[in-house]
Motif scaffolding. Structure first.
Motif, PDB file in Angstrom:
ATOM      1  N   VAL A   1      30.189  37.100  10.611  1.00 48.83           N
ATOM      2  CA  VAL A   1      31.114  35.991  10.375  1.00 48.83           C
ATOM      3  C   VAL A   1      30.850  34.853  11.351  1.00 48.83           C
ATOM      4  O   VAL A   1      30.661  35.074  12.550  1.00 48.83           O
ATOM      5  N   GLY A   2      30.851  33.625  10.849  1.00 53.78           N
ATOM      6  CA  GLY A   2      30.803  32.463  11.713  1.00 53.78           C
ATOM      7  C   GLY A   2      32.161  32.181  12.320  1.00 53.78           C
ATOM      8  O   GLY A   2      33.203  32.607  11.804  1.00 53.78           O
ATOM      9  N   ASP A   3      32.166  31.405  13.411  1.00 55.25           N
ATOM     10  CA  ASP A   3      33.451  31.117  14.060  1.00 55.25           C
ATOM     11  C   ASP A   3      34.321  30.210  13.200  1.00 55.25           C
ATOM     12  O   ASP A   3      35.549  30.250  13.289  1.00 55.25           O
ATOM     13  N   GLY A   4      33.715  29.416  12.311  1.00 53.37           N
ATOM     14  CA  GLY A   4      34.516  28.599  11.398  1.00 53.37           C
ATOM     15  C   GLY A   4      35.354  29.453  10.465  1.00 53.37           C
ATOM     16  O   GLY A   4      36.551  29.216  10.281  1.00 53.37           O
ATOM     17  N   ALA A   5      34.732  30.455   9.872  1.00 50.05           N
ATOM     18  CA  ALA A   5      35.464  31.353   8.969  1.00 50.05           C
ATOM     19  C   ALA A   5      36.490  32.184   9.724  1.00 50.05           C
ATOM     20  O   ALA A   5      37.579  32.463   9.203  1.00 50.05           O
ATOM     21  N   MET A   6      36.165  32.578  10.955  1.00 45.18           N
ATOM     22  CA  MET A   6      37.145  33.336  11.742  1.00 45.18           C
ATOM     23  C   MET A   6      38.392  32.508  11.978  1.00 45.18           C
ATOM     24  O   MET A   6      39.524  32.988  11.821  1.00 45.18           O
TER      25      MET A   6
ATOM     26  N   VAL B   1      31.013  38.100  15.368  1.00 47.10           N
ATOM     27  CA  VAL B   1      31.329  36.672  15.297  1.00 47.10           C
ATOM     28  C   VAL B   1      30.229  35.864  15.984  1.00 47.10           C
ATOM     29  O   VAL B   1      29.923  36.079  17.160  1.00 47.10           O
ATOM     30  N   PHE B   2      29.649  34.930  15.235  1.00 43.66           N
ATOM     31  CA  PHE B   2      28.665  33.997  15.791  1.00 43.66           C
ATOM     32  C   PHE B   2      29.438  32.797  16.343  1.00 43.66           C
ATOM     33  O   PHE B   2      29.828  31.899  15.599  1.00 43.66           O
ATOM     34  N   ASN B   3      29.677  32.796  17.638  1.00 42.62           N
ATOM     35  CA  ASN B   3      30.473  31.744  18.275  1.00 42.62           C
ATOM     36  C   ASN B   3      29.533  30.648  18.773  1.00 42.62           C
ATOM     37  O   ASN B   3      28.906  30.773  19.818  1.00 42.62           O
ATOM     38  N   ASN B   4      29.417  29.579  17.974  1.00 43.68           N
ATOM     39  CA  ASN B   4      28.582  28.451  18.408  1.00 43.68           C
ATOM     40  C   ASN B   4      29.366  27.142  18.442  1.00 43.68           C
ATOM     41  O   ASN B   4      28.781  26.074  18.621  1.00 43.68           O
ATOM     42  N   GLN B   5      30.704  27.218  18.246  1.00 40.63           N
ATOM     43  CA  GLN B   5      31.595  26.051  18.287  1.00 40.63           C
ATOM     44  C   GLN B   5      31.130  24.940  17.350  1.00 40.63           C
ATOM     45  O   GLN B   5      31.245  23.752  17.660  1.00 40.63           O
ATOM     46  N   ASP B   6      30.597  25.347  16.188  1.00 32.75           N
ATOM     47  CA  ASP B   6      30.042  24.357  15.266  1.00 32.75           C
ATOM     48  C   ASP B   6      30.166  24.889  13.838  1.00 32.75           C
ATOM     49  O   ASP B   6      29.941  26.079  13.598  1.00 32.75           O
ATOM     50  N   LEU B   7      30.536  24.009  12.904  1.00 38.08           N
ATOM     51  CA  LEU B   7      30.447  24.376  11.487  1.00 38.08           C
ATOM     52  C   LEU B   7      28.984  24.204  11.086  1.00 38.08           C
ATOM     53  O   LEU B   7      28.588  23.214  10.466  1.00 38.08           O
TER      54      LEU B   7
ATOM     55  N   GLY C   1      20.350  13.057   6.044  1.00 37.53           N
ATOM     56  CA  GLY C   1      19.684  12.237   7.047  1.00 37.53           C
ATOM     57  C   GLY C   1      20.634  11.656   8.059  1.00 37.53           C
ATOM     58  O   GLY C   1      20.326  10.652   8.719  1.00 37.53           O
ATOM     59  N   ASN C   2      21.802  12.275   8.214  1.00 38.20           N
ATOM     60  CA  ASN C   2      22.808  11.789   9.155  1.00 38.20           C
ATOM     61  C   ASN C   2      22.824  12.641  10.412  1.00 38.20           C
ATOM     62  O   ASN C   2      22.531  13.838  10.370  1.00 38.20           O
ATOM     63  N   ALA C   3      23.194  12.014  11.504  1.00 35.98           N
ATOM     64  CA  ALA C   3      23.391  12.773  12.732  1.00 35.98           C
ATOM     65  C   ALA C   3      24.632  13.655  12.596  1.00 35.98           C
ATOM     66  O   ALA C   3      25.500  13.410  11.756  1.00 35.98           O
ATOM     67  N   ARG C   4      24.683  14.704  13.396  1.00 40.91           N
ATOM     68  CA  ARG C   4      25.861  15.581  13.402  1.00 40.91           C
ATOM     69  C   ARG C   4      27.108  14.763  13.674  1.00 40.91           C
ATOM     70  O   ARG C   4      27.167  13.983  14.620  1.00 40.91           O
ATOM     71  N   PHE C   5      28.136  14.939  12.828  1.00 45.29           N
ATOM     72  CA  PHE C   5      29.396  14.203  12.939  1.00 45.29           C
ATOM     73  C   PHE C   5      30.376  15.065  13.718  1.00 45.29           C
ATOM     74  O   PHE C   5      30.993  15.971  13.174  1.00 45.29           O
ATOM     75  N   GLU C   6      30.529  14.769  15.004  1.00 41.59           N
ATOM     76  CA  GLU C   6      31.302  15.652  15.874  1.00 41.59           C
ATOM     77  C   GLU C   6      32.749  15.798  15.424  1.00 41.59           C
ATOM     78  O   GLU C   6      33.353  16.877  15.561  1.00 41.59           O
TER      79      GLU C   6
ATOM     80  N   PRO D   1      36.962  24.470  18.263  1.00 41.59           N
ATOM     81  CA  PRO D   1      37.472  24.952  19.547  1.00 41.59           C
ATOM     82  C   PRO D   1      36.805  26.271  19.933  1.00 41.59           C
ATOM     83  O   PRO D   1      36.429  27.064  19.063  1.00 41.59           O
ATOM     84  N   ASP D   2      36.673  26.485  21.215  1.00 41.34           N
ATOM     85  CA  ASP D   2      36.089  27.734  21.719  1.00 41.34           C
ATOM     86  C   ASP D   2      37.208  28.769  21.845  1.00 41.34           C
ATOM     87  O   ASP D   2      38.119  28.625  22.662  1.00 41.34           O
ATOM     88  N   VAL D   3      37.140  29.795  21.012  1.00 37.88           N
ATOM     89  CA  VAL D   3      38.169  30.833  20.973  1.00 37.88           C
ATOM     90  C   VAL D   3      37.582  32.140  21.489  1.00 37.88           C
ATOM     91  O   VAL D   3      36.435  32.476  21.176  1.00 37.88           O
ATOM     92  N   ARG D   4      38.362  32.903  22.245  1.00 39.61           N
ATOM     93  CA  ARG D   4      37.912  34.186  22.772  1.00 39.61           C
ATOM     94  C   ARG D   4      38.223  35.278  21.747  1.00 39.61           C
ATOM     95  O   ARG D   4      39.255  35.945  21.804  1.00 39.61           O
ATOM     96  N   TYR D   5      37.319  35.453  20.819  1.00 36.71           N
ATOM     97  CA  TYR D   5      37.554  36.392  19.716  1.00 36.71           C
ATOM     98  C   TYR D   5      37.617  37.841  20.198  1.00 36.71           C
ATOM     99  O   TYR D   5      38.447  38.621  19.733  1.00 36.71           O
ATOM    100  N   ALA D   6      36.736  38.203  21.122  1.00 33.84           N
ATOM    101  CA  ALA D   6      36.735  39.575  21.642  1.00 33.84           C
ATOM    102  C   ALA D   6      38.041  39.881  22.371  1.00 33.84           C
ATOM    103  O   ALA D   6      38.599  40.978  22.240  1.00 33.84           O
TER     104      ALA D   6
END
Length: 593
Positions: free
Chosen positions: A442-447, A474-480, A492-497, A503-508
């Motif tokens: 699971v990605g952190d977005g879905a979590m 959980v793949f915690n990379n703080q990114d969708l 062709g767009n830069a990442r839109f922050e 957010p950085d969540v402590r899943y464990a």
């Protein structure tokens, strides 16, 4: 006391073999819940699994259907509870999983009065359901259940039965032997569906004439693994797998090229680009740019759903039939190819590709290469493991780095490609197979979207399972992350922050607060041991890995347009452009750390 209509409702579900319902209570469905309670008190009930959200109940019903081949059942109240079911039901519809949804409704006497939680649910569910009806009288309930379940099972689709509150509590009244009533019965047996001999012969002629045969299998080929292998051996063919067919054949077969498509492998790409004949079996794989160019290959397709025949690639012969039965009838007509050079070339490509995957998994990253997470998992999984994946960048690593073994099961949300399915799928897998270990990637977005809440469901029920192992990785990379790469490569767009930063969540730590086990990893050298610990734990585990969001999920074939768009996004000042280019180059050169 006379039997209530809700009591008959539950009895009829039992007559159809329903043993488990995933759902969430509400006053609009309390009559049915009361009937389940009364049946359970008599020892002849249906297990009710309380989820955190109705969408998750529908996903669990779909997961149950996928992992058992049986009907999955979910339940909600009316109004918002019913509308919450929709996403999970669309997942079942698009992946051809048989599911029955039971929804409450406002009283019949209040219908049309803009009453609280009153909605025209038959219209709401009309697009997703193969069958949807709202009961207006007790005598109607019998045939609504019978017809709904039969259609869901026969058409591998969704049926919805809506029961108003007052109908649930009315005395049960069987349909009369009079005009205006109908008398239905339970039961369905799937028929043997095989094409005519003449059509099988035409298909054999196409396949026998081919010198470079490619086979593409999907979920519809499940149950036909032996026949697919026999066909591949006779035709000296390579076999590519759509994602929903990933677990149909193990990845240790030398002629199996792995996944196909954007998340696929280079051998699968080469297989489709260079074949002169294509045999598609039980697959609705959507991306035709990854199939042979039209006119460059002759094609045969086998599918139990005639609506899927000839849809993705124009075929000379379309065979409407069950995959296993049709292949058994076709195999005696196929000629053994003496020239094995095409299949031998495929085997070399596959062997070399797995070496590339190993090297890419070990390429430097900051801090952990997400590919390595799955690479280290794969060899440690028991032969009876079940793996689910969410949508997002983790699906790339599931598709490529997970080497599925004989006996393992795996799936994800295919046609809908919906975020949030991995954990409810995993929960359904544990209820269906409580003696098997299950892993959800699971990605952190879905979590954060909806899967963290279902950890509470895991905590509620895990001690019922004979094998307590359920690992949520959980793949915690703080990114969708998948969308970030789509912004770069497709637009062709830069990442839109503003849209991509999480957010950085402590899943464990959250898992530990629930009484589950939490493991946190931010060093790639600790991954192997972390998986070993998780797979030997005495309770469910959340394995949280701090992964690098700048590791590109490279497609098997990069077009000039994609490369141009990617470099354009870097030129626009994307976050860490130098790091991204360095990491991508490291992958392409597949140098070990």
């Amino acid at each position: 006391m006379s039997m209530k209509t809700s009591d008959f409702f539950v009895q009829r579900l039992k007559a159809w073999g329903v043993t488990r319902i995933y759902g969430y209570p509400g006053d609009g469905i309390n009559g049915v819940l009361g009937a389940i309670q009364r049946a359970n008190e008599k020892g002849d009930g249906i297990e009710f699994i309380q989820v955190r959200h109705e969408e998750m109940a529908a996903f669990m019903a779909a997961g149950h259907a996928k992992f058992t081949g049986e009907l999955g059942v979910c339940l909600s109240t009316g109004g918002p509870g019913a509308t919450h079911l929709l996403t999970g039901l669309y997942d079942a519809k698009m992946d051809h999983a048989p599911v029955l949804a039971i929804a409450g409704q406002a009283e019949v006497t209040a219908r049309g009065a803009s009453y609280q939680q009153e909605m025209n649910l038959d219209r709401v569910f009309a697009d997703v359901a193969n069958f949807v009806q709202e009961a207006a009288a007790p005598a109607q309930v019998r045939h609504l259940i019978d017809r709904g379940v039969r259609i869901a099972k026969a058409q591998n689709g969704v049926a919805v039965v809506i029961v108003p509150k007052d109908i649930q509590d009315e005395p049960w009244e069987a349909p009369k032997h009079l005009h205006g009533f109908t008398h239905s019965g339970p039961g369905y047996q799937r028929p043997k569906v095989v094409p005519y001999e003449a059509d099988l012969q035409r298909a054999a002629e196409v396949l026998n004439a081919g010198k470079k045969v490619a086979i593409l299998i999907g979920a519809g080929a499940r149950g036909a693994a032996v026949e697919v292998v026999q066909a591949a051996n006779v035709l000296a063919a390579g076999v590519a797998k759509a994602l929903l067919g990933k677990d149909v054949l193990p990845d240790d077969a030398p002629f199996v090229t792995g996944s196909i498509g954007l998340l696929g492998t280079k051998p699968s790409w080469e297989l489709m680009q260079n074949c002169d004949t294509l045999l598609m079996i039980g697959s609705g794989f959507p991306w035709t740019e990854f199939l042979p160019e039209e006119g460059k290959a002759r094609a045969v397709q086998i599918d139990i759903d005639p609506a899927m025949l000839g849809l993705r690639y124009p075929c000379e012969v379309n065979l409407h039939g069950d995959a296993a039965e049709t292949l058994r009838a076709l195999l005696p007509l196929l000629e053994h190819k003496e020239d094995r050079s095409w299949q031998e070339e495929i085997a070399v490509q596959v062997r070399d590709w797995w070496k590339v995957m190993e090297d890419r998994a070990h390429a430097p990253a900051n801090p952990v290469n997400p590919q390595r997470v799955v690479w280290e998992m794969s060899p440690q999984l028991p032969d009876n493991a079940i793996v689910t994946s969410d949508s997002g960048s983790c699906a790339n690593w599931f598709a490529r780095d997970y080497r599925v073994k004989q006996g393992q099961r795996a799936t994800l949300s295919g046609g809908l490609a919906c975020m949030g399915a991995a954990v409810p799928y995993a929960i359904a897998a544990k209820f269906a197979h409580p003696d098997r270990p299950v892993v959800a990637l699971v990605g952190d977005g879905a979590m954060q979207m909806n899967n963290m809440a279902e950890l509470i469901t895991i905590q509620k029920y895990w001690q019922q399972w004979s094998d307590p192992r359920l690992i949520v990785c959980v793949f915690n990379n703080q990114d969708l992350n998948q969308v970030t790469w789509e912004q770069r490569v497709m637009e062709g767009n830069a990442r839109f922050e503003a849209t991509q930063q999480l957010p950085d969540v402590r899943y464990a730590q959250f898992a530990e607060s629930l009484g589950l086990q939490g493991i946190f990893v931010d060093n790639p050298d600790e991954l192997e041991d972390a998986w070993r610990r998780a797979l030997s734990a005495d309770r469910p585990v959340v394995l949280e890995v701090k992964t690098d969001p700048e590791v590109a999920p490279l497609p098997p074939h990069i077009t000039f347009k994609q490369a141009k768009a990617f470099m354009s996004s870097m030129a626009k000042g994307d976050r860490g452009a130098a790091q991204i280019i360095s990491d991508t180059a490291s992958q392409l050169l597949h140098k070990k750390k």
